[in-house]
Design a protein around this motif. Structure first.
Motif, mmCIF file in Angstrom:
data_model
loop_
_atom_site.group_PDB
_atom_site.id
_atom_site.type_symbol
_atom_site.label_atom_id
_atom_site.label_comp_id
_atom_site.label_asym_id
_atom_site.label_seq_id
_atom_site.Cartn_x
_atom_site.Cartn_y
_atom_site.Cartn_z
ATOM 1 N N THR A 90 18.754 8.363 2.985
ATOM 2 C CA THR A 90 17.912 8.301 4.283
ATOM 3 C C THR A 90 17.510 6.903 4.322
ATOM 4 O OG1 THR A 90 15.891 9.237 3.177
ATOM 5 C CG2 THR A 90 17.455 10.853 4.207
ATOM 6 N N MET A 91 16.709 6.537 5.421
ATOM 7 C CA MET A 91 15.936 5.494 5.708
ATOM 8 C C MET A 91 14.427 5.741 6.054
ATOM 9 S SD MET A 91 17.404 2.754 4.520
ATOM 10 C CE MET A 91 16.080 1.518 4.997
ATOM 11 N N ILE A 92 13.424 5.025 5.549
ATOM 12 C CA ILE A 92 12.016 5.318 5.745
ATOM 13 C C ILE A 92 11.166 4.110 6.477
ATOM 14 C CG2 ILE A 92 9.675 6.014 4.884
ATOM 15 C CD1 ILE A 92 11.329 6.974 2.448
ATOM 16 N N ILE A 93 10.713 4.467 7.294
ATOM 17 C CA ILE A 93 9.816 3.196 7.917
ATOM 18 C C ILE A 93 8.205 3.462 7.452
ATOM 19 C CG2 ILE A 93 9.124 2.069 9.994
ATOM 20 C CD1 ILE A 93 11.411 3.179 11.694
ATOM 21 N N ASP A 94 7.870 2.648 6.601
ATOM 22 C CA ASP A 94 6.670 2.947 6.064
ATOM 23 C C ASP A 94 5.572 1.992 6.695
ATOM 24 O OD1 ASP A 94 4.600 3.155 4.496
ATOM 25 O OD2 ASP A 94 5.159 1.702 2.815
ATOM 26 N N ASP A 95 4.371 2.955 7.314
ATOM 27 C CA ASP A 95 3.446 2.390 8.162
ATOM 28 C C ASP A 95 2.107 3.160 7.758
ATOM 29 O OD1 ASP A 95 2.510 0.799 10.113
ATOM 30 O OD2 ASP A 95 1.968 2.367 11.342
ATOM 31 N N THR A 96 2.054 2.923 6.367
ATOM 32 C CA THR A 96 1.208 3.746 5.764
ATOM 33 C C THR A 96 -0.151 2.994 5.276
ATOM 34 O OG1 THR A 96 2.248 3.455 3.632
ATOM 35 C CG2 THR A 96 2.541 5.531 4.819
ATOM 36 N N ARG A 97 -0.321 1.698 5.667
ATOM 37 C CA ARG A 97 -1.328 0.888 5.047
ATOM 38 C C ARG A 97 -2.560 1.408 5.693
ATOM 39 N NH1 ARG A 97 -1.200 -3.966 2.776
ATOM 40 N NH2 ARG A 97 -3.259 -5.174 2.831
ATOM 41 N N ASP A 98 -2.812 1.630 6.918
ATOM 42 C CA ASP A 98 -4.215 2.150 7.312
ATOM 43 C C ASP A 98 -3.895 2.027 9.056
ATOM 44 O OD1 ASP A 98 -6.473 2.914 7.868
ATOM 45 O OD2 ASP A 98 -7.792 1.045 7.451
ATOM 46 N N ALA A 99 -3.222 3.028 9.611
ATOM 47 C CA ALA A 99 -3.112 3.002 11.128
ATOM 48 C C ALA A 99 -4.465 3.320 11.722
ATOM 49 C CB ALA A 99 -1.928 4.192 11.199
ATOM 50 N N ASN A 100 -4.108 2.909 13.109
ATOM 51 C CA ASN A 100 -5.230 3.356 13.963
ATOM 52 C C ASN A 100 -4.301 3.939 15.240
ATOM 53 O OD1 ASN A 100 -4.482 1.152 15.635
ATOM 54 N ND2 ASN A 100 -5.990 -0.045 14.533
ATOM 55 N N PRO A 101 -4.890 4.705 16.188
ATOM 56 C CA PRO A 101 -4.040 5.237 17.347
ATOM 57 C C PRO A 101 -3.234 4.098 17.993
ATOM 58 C CG PRO A 101 -6.400 5.845 17.467
ATOM 59 C CD PRO A 101 -6.470 4.816 16.387
ATOM 60 N N TYR A 102 -3.678 2.964 18.095
ATOM 61 C CA TYR A 102 -2.864 1.861 18.747
ATOM 62 C C TYR A 102 -1.603 1.713 17.819
ATOM 63 C CZ TYR A 102 -1.112 -2.753 20.505
ATOM 64 O OH TYR A 102 -0.370 -3.699 21.144
ATOM 65 N N SER A 103 -1.783 1.385 16.652
ATOM 66 C CA SER A 103 -0.634 0.853 15.719
ATOM 67 C C SER A 103 0.193 2.152 15.766
ATOM 68 C CB SER A 103 -1.245 0.278 14.320
ATOM 69 O OG SER A 103 -1.842 1.344 13.790
ATOM 70 N N MET A 104 -0.488 3.488 15.485
ATOM 71 C CA MET A 104 0.514 4.645 15.348
ATOM 72 C C MET A 104 1.421 4.611 16.522
ATOM 73 S SD MET A 104 -0.550 8.575 14.221
ATOM 74 C CE MET A 104 -1.066 8.004 12.416
ATOM 75 N N LYS A 105 0.801 4.412 17.788
ATOM 76 C CA LYS A 105 1.957 4.402 18.972
ATOM 77 C C LYS A 105 2.940 3.427 19.048
ATOM 78 C CE LYS A 105 -1.842 6.603 21.406
ATOM 79 N NZ LYS A 105 -2.906 6.303 22.621
ATOM 80 N N VAL A 106 2.292 2.397 18.467
ATOM 81 C CA VAL A 106 3.481 1.102 18.457
ATOM 82 C C VAL A 106 4.352 1.512 17.463
ATOM 83 C CG1 VAL A 106 3.768 -1.126 17.376
ATOM 84 C CG2 VAL A 106 1.878 -0.639 18.718
ATOM 85 N N ALA A 107 3.944 2.260 16.238
ATOM 86 C CA ALA A 107 5.077 2.972 15.119
ATOM 87 C C ALA A 107 6.064 3.885 15.773
ATOM 88 C CB ALA A 107 4.483 3.527 13.917
#
Length: 415
Positions: A272-289
């Motif tokens: 499988t593949m993982i997109i790792d966006d775990t650094r420190d998300a906020n609502p804007y960056s999570m929607k971008v992800a």
């Protein structure tokens, strides 16, 4: 002692006069910092360094970092001041701007000749009364000075572009917008379809770089998403300003290492593949992800998992923002939603209210429980996007599911 160290660092910088590049923005500012650092390594004739994480006394941390003093900091600082050792030629510094007044001590610490502003969004609502107040705080980065000043800004963000209109210093912009000085287009994800054993492993992203009538193909390994393209362009503009060669800088990014926990590609178990966006998300960056996850096409029976953790520092907007993220999940249409942490219950509620089927929504109190659940459901070729606030520790899920967990310290945050 702390004040002495700060003053010693200031005197040292005044004596050696290195390039000082200041970066501010939203959650993506660390991507810009790292991309600028990477671009300038081939441009500046000497050592280039970037700021690290700040503790409870960020200005003292910055001063100690300038003096390169993990031990015997005063001795190191005095050696730097009197010139008995080679001093750093370029500093790339991320300025904190998550609350009113946080940036000012950094602006007062040392003048910067290049100021870069990424995104202004309404994600620090616990601290700022309005997005206009936040834009005013972050646009302090435009106060460049020195013999060769430059403002670099994100043309795609309306708040930033509006703030940049009042700048008297020379300015250039980056983005996907037609108004940008340097523009990206034709963004796509590279997938290895040749080797059957990888089952379509994602390799990175490509796009066209458009500048002064030229269109140059760019490949960034191990990264996905428009924020990496914007960070790359900011780095290129800084490098051009300091005399770098455009083609050589573009070629150097073949060895690019994306910022850990910021839309990085990691190989997972079961191919499988993982997109790792775990650094420190906020609502804007999570929607971008989520948009990034949606932009990647998968052939059935491969499935997508949106694995989302709680976000802090939203104040009275906490419930509404998490519900809005849930609505975004429904809009971007992953096959499954896995929510983690108490506040993330509202992500599930928001997704269900928007129309997502109950049997495709799951909730777990801890990342450990979520990781075990996902591990049992994953099938060959599936794609996960894992994101969340720092306090939820969503990187634990990535470590649980990555194909090579022994390599975690090199590629994950908070290891």
């Amino acid at each position: 002692m702390e004040k002495f160290i700060v003053r010693l660092a200031q005197k040292t910088l005044a004596r050696h006069r290195p390039h000082w590049i200041a970066v501010a923005g939203d959650a993506e500012s660390v991507i810009i910092r790292d991309a600028v650092f990477f671009a300038l390594k081939e441009v500046v004739g000497g050592r280039v360094v970037r700021s690290g994480e700040y503790g409870k006394e960020p200005l003292e941390d910055l001063a100690g970092w300038v003096l390169d003093g993990k031990k015997n900091i005063v001795v190191q600082g005095i050696k730097s001041l009197v010139g008995s050792r080679d001093f750093t030629k370029c500093f790339v510094v991320e300025y904190p701007a998550h609350a009113p007044g946080k940036m000012k001590p950094f602006l007062d610490f040392h003048p910067h000749s290049i100021g870069i502003l990424g995104t202004v969004s309404d994600t620090n609502q616990e601290f700022f009364a309005s997005i206009e107040e936040e834009a005013k705080e972050k646009s302090g980065i435009f106060a460049v000075s020195g013999a060769n000043p430059l403002v670099i800004f994100n043309a795609d963000n309306l708040n930033v572009a509006a703030a940049a209109k009042g700048v008297s210093s020379p300015s250039v912009s980056f983005g996907f917008s037609s108004s940008a000085t340097i523009r990206a287009s034709d963004l796509s994800v590279w997938e290895d379809r040749q080797a059957e054993e990888t089952d379509g492993r994602l390799l990175g992203m490509s796009f066209k770089l458009n500048y002064q009538g030229n269109s140059i193909p760019v490949f960034l390994p191990g990264a996905v998403g428009a924020d990496h393209a914007r960070g790359f362009m900011a780095g290129i503009l800084a490098g051009l300003h300091l005399g770098g060669n455009l083609l050589k800088m573009v070629e150097s990014f073949v060895g690019y290492h994306p910022t850990p926990g910021k839309l990085c590609l990691i190989r997972g178990i079961k191919k499988t593949m993982i997109i790792d966006d775990t650094r420190d998300a906020n609502p804007y960056s999570m929607k971008v992800a989520l948009d990034t996850l949606a932009s990647i096409a998968l052939e059935k029976p491969r499935e997508k998992f949106a694995v989302l953790g709680s976000i802090s520092h939203l104040g009275r907007y906490t419930e509404d923002e998490h519900r809005a993220i849930g609505a975004k999940v429904f809009e971007t249409n992953p096959d499954y939603l896995v929510a983690v942490g108490e506040k993330a219950r509202d992500i599930v509620r928001g997704a269900r209210e928007a129309g997502m089927l109950e049997e495709r929504c799951f909730y777990f109190p801890t990342p450990e429980e979520a990781g075990r659940f996902i591990q049992n459901r994953l099938e060959k070729g599936d794609l996960l996007m894992v994101s969340g606030g720092a306090e939820t520790r969503m990187e634990k899920i990535v470590r649980e599911l990555m194909a090579e967990p022994l390599g975690a310290p090199a590629v994950l945050v908070r290891q």
